[in-house]
Scaffold this active site. Structure first.
Site, short mmCIF file in Angstrom:
data_model
loop_
_atom_site.label_atom_id
_atom_site.label_comp_id
_atom_site.label_asym_id
_atom_site.label_seq_id
_atom_site.Cartn_x
_atom_site.Cartn_y
_atom_site.Cartn_z
N ASP A 64 -76.62 -8.20 20.11
CA ASP A 64 -76.49 -6.76 19.96
C ASP A 64 -75.18 -6.26 20.56
O ASP A 64 -74.64 -6.87 21.49
CB ASP A 64 -77.67 -6.10 20.68
CG ASP A 64 -77.88 -4.65 20.28
OD1 ASP A 64 -78.48 -3.91 21.06
OD2 ASP A 64 -77.44 -4.26 19.18
N GLU A 89 -73.74 -8.04 16.00
CA GLU A 89 -73.58 -6.67 15.54
C GLU A 89 -72.23 -6.15 16.04
O GLU A 89 -72.14 -5.54 17.11
CB GLU A 89 -74.72 -5.78 16.06
CG GLU A 89 -74.65 -4.37 15.52
CD GLU A 89 -75.38 -3.36 16.40
OE1 GLU A 89 -76.02 -2.47 15.85
OE2 GLU A 89 -75.28 -3.46 17.65
N TRP A 91 -70.17 -3.48 15.23
CA TRP A 91 -70.17 -2.23 14.48
C TRP A 91 -68.91 -1.45 14.83
O TRP A 91 -68.80 -0.86 15.89
CB TRP A 91 -71.42 -1.43 14.81
CG TRP A 91 -71.61 -0.19 13.98
CD1 TRP A 91 -70.75 0.32 13.05
CD2 TRP A 91 -72.74 0.68 13.99
NE1 TRP A 91 -71.26 1.46 12.48
CE2 TRP A 91 -72.48 1.71 13.04
CE3 TRP A 91 -73.93 0.70 14.70
CZ2 TRP A 91 -73.40 2.73 12.81
CZ3 TRP A 91 -74.84 1.72 14.47
CH2 TRP A 91 -74.58 2.73 13.53
N ASP A 119 -64.06 -15.13 13.94
CA ASP A 119 -63.14 -16.25 14.20
C ASP A 119 -63.07 -16.56 15.69
O ASP A 119 -62.99 -17.73 16.09
CB ASP A 119 -61.76 -15.91 13.65
CG ASP A 119 -60.89 -17.14 13.48
OD1 ASP A 119 -61.38 -18.16 12.99
OD2 ASP A 119 -59.70 -17.07 13.84
N TRP A 161 -64.91 -13.80 3.68
CA TRP A 161 -65.58 -14.89 4.39
C TRP A 161 -67.08 -14.76 4.12
O TRP A 161 -67.87 -14.46 5.02
CB TRP A 161 -65.29 -14.83 5.88
CG TRP A 161 -65.49 -16.13 6.60
CD1 TRP A 161 -66.12 -17.26 6.14
CD2 TRP A 161 -65.07 -16.43 7.95
NE1 TRP A 161 -66.13 -18.23 7.09
CE2 TRP A 161 -65.49 -17.76 8.21
CE3 TRP A 161 -64.40 -15.72 8.95
CZ2 TRP A 161 -65.25 -18.39 9.43
CZ3 TRP A 161 -64.16 -16.35 10.16
CH2 TRP A 161 -64.58 -17.66 10.40
N HIS A 172 -82.15 -0.54 12.05
CA HIS A 172 -82.87 0.39 12.91
C HIS A 172 -81.97 1.48 13.47
O HIS A 172 -82.45 2.56 13.86
CB HIS A 172 -83.55 -0.35 14.06
CG HIS A 172 -82.59 -1.06 14.96
ND1 HIS A 172 -81.94 -2.21 14.59
CD2 HIS A 172 -82.15 -0.76 16.21
CE1 HIS A 172 -81.15 -2.60 15.57
NE2 HIS A 172 -81.24 -1.75 16.57
N ASP A 173 -80.66 1.24 13.54
CA ASP A 173 -79.72 2.24 14.02
C ASP A 173 -79.26 3.17 12.91
O ASP A 173 -79.23 4.39 13.07
CB ASP A 173 -78.48 1.57 14.63
CG ASP A 173 -78.77 0.87 15.94
OD1 ASP A 173 -79.53 1.43 16.76
OD2 ASP A 173 -78.26 -0.25 16.15
#
Length: 286
Positions: A64, A89, A91, A119, A161, A172-173
């Site tokens: 997360d 995640e 984001w 990477d 990739w 959920h977000d």
């Protein structure tokens, strides 16, 4: 299968005589910060992850808020705990035009930042393809031209990739009760028709599959079945045939043909047989 390494309870806290080091990533006010630079902290996390794998039976981990700590630690945790699969995640914000806050067509910088993060984990950890989500949820509103980049490839991480791209419509977000960045609800099946026929590693949101009624469940399940039966996988090749305002069509691995959007279209070769269809989407295979 979730393992959030920044929100677990560590068995040994930092004391006044063991001050924490400067954060190796962004801060998130919702949870306490963990000092991953401390060897004993990493040891505790690794032992916990191994316990989850060997005692509880988890096979895969989701890391997360990976912007909150250096990616080298994710690499170490995966190397030591050896999950079958791991996804992070990462984001990051997409690029928007400053004049009208409209999503920019070119999202190369955005997807490159996600790829750089992958990477830096040694390629051991996949990442949620936020670039594809951001583009796709604007594209289905009548801007399907967004789904072809200047190199004739899918415009998200999937296009550069695909084996490390975990595609999704909602989580959920972004959706559900939080709704921080929701996919337009009346276009959800177009979204699934796209990610479940394309390369990458597609995920299905629990709410859509179990809480939105039998129709959504059955349509999504049918697309999943087609993907499996036609052996469409994370490295499948995409040939984009059309990407205009109201029509997107593509052939994947020469095994599957699909379209989304309001524009009328079907493959001309009679070898293609209709396998699934619904509101603004259709899928064919041979």
């Amino acid at each position: 299968m979730v393992a959030s390494t920044d929100t677990i309870v560590i068995s040994r806290r930092l004391s006044a005589t063991e001050p924490g080091n400067k954060s190796t990533g962004d801060n998130f006010d919702g949870v306490p910060n963990i000092d991953h630079t401390q060897p004993f902290v990493r040891k505790d996390i690794i032992e916990w992850l191994i316990w989850l794998r060997e005692t509880i039976g988890f096979q895969d981990f989701r890391f997360d808020f990976t912007k909150g700590y250096a990616s080298k630690f994710v690499k170490e945790y995966i190397e030591e705990s050896k999950p079958l699969f791991a996804v992070g995640e990462y984001w990051d914000s997409c690029e928007y035009a400053p004049s009208d806050n409209r999503l920019s067509y070119n999202q190369d910088k955005h997807r490159q930042r996600i790829i750089n993060w992958i990477d830096s984990t040694g390629g051991l950890c996949a990442a949620f393809d936020f670039t594809t989500k951001g583009i796709l949820q604007e594209a289905v509103k009548g801007e399907l031209w967004r789904l072809r980049d200047p190199e004739e490839k899918p415009p998200g991480v999937m296009g550069w990739w695909p084996s490390r791209s975990v595609t999704f419509i909602e989580n959920h977000d972004t959706g559900s009760t939080q709704g921080h960045w929701p996919f337009p609800s009346d276009h959800v099946m177009e979204g699934y028709a796209y990610i479940l026929t394309h390369p990458g590693i597609p995920t299905v949101f629990y709410d859509h599959f179990f809480d939105w009624g039998d129709s959504f469940h059955d349509e999504i399940a049918k697309l999943m079945e087609i993907r499996k039966s036609q052996d469409i996988h994370s490295r499948s090749a995409v040939k984009i045939l059309e990407a205009s305002s109201n029509l997107y069509s593509a052939i994947i691995d020469d095994k599957l043909c699909m379209k989304i959007g309001e524009g009328p279209w079907c493959p001309s070769d009679p070898e293609w047989k209709l396998a699934a269809c619904g509101d603004r989407y259709a899928v064919w295979h041979k």
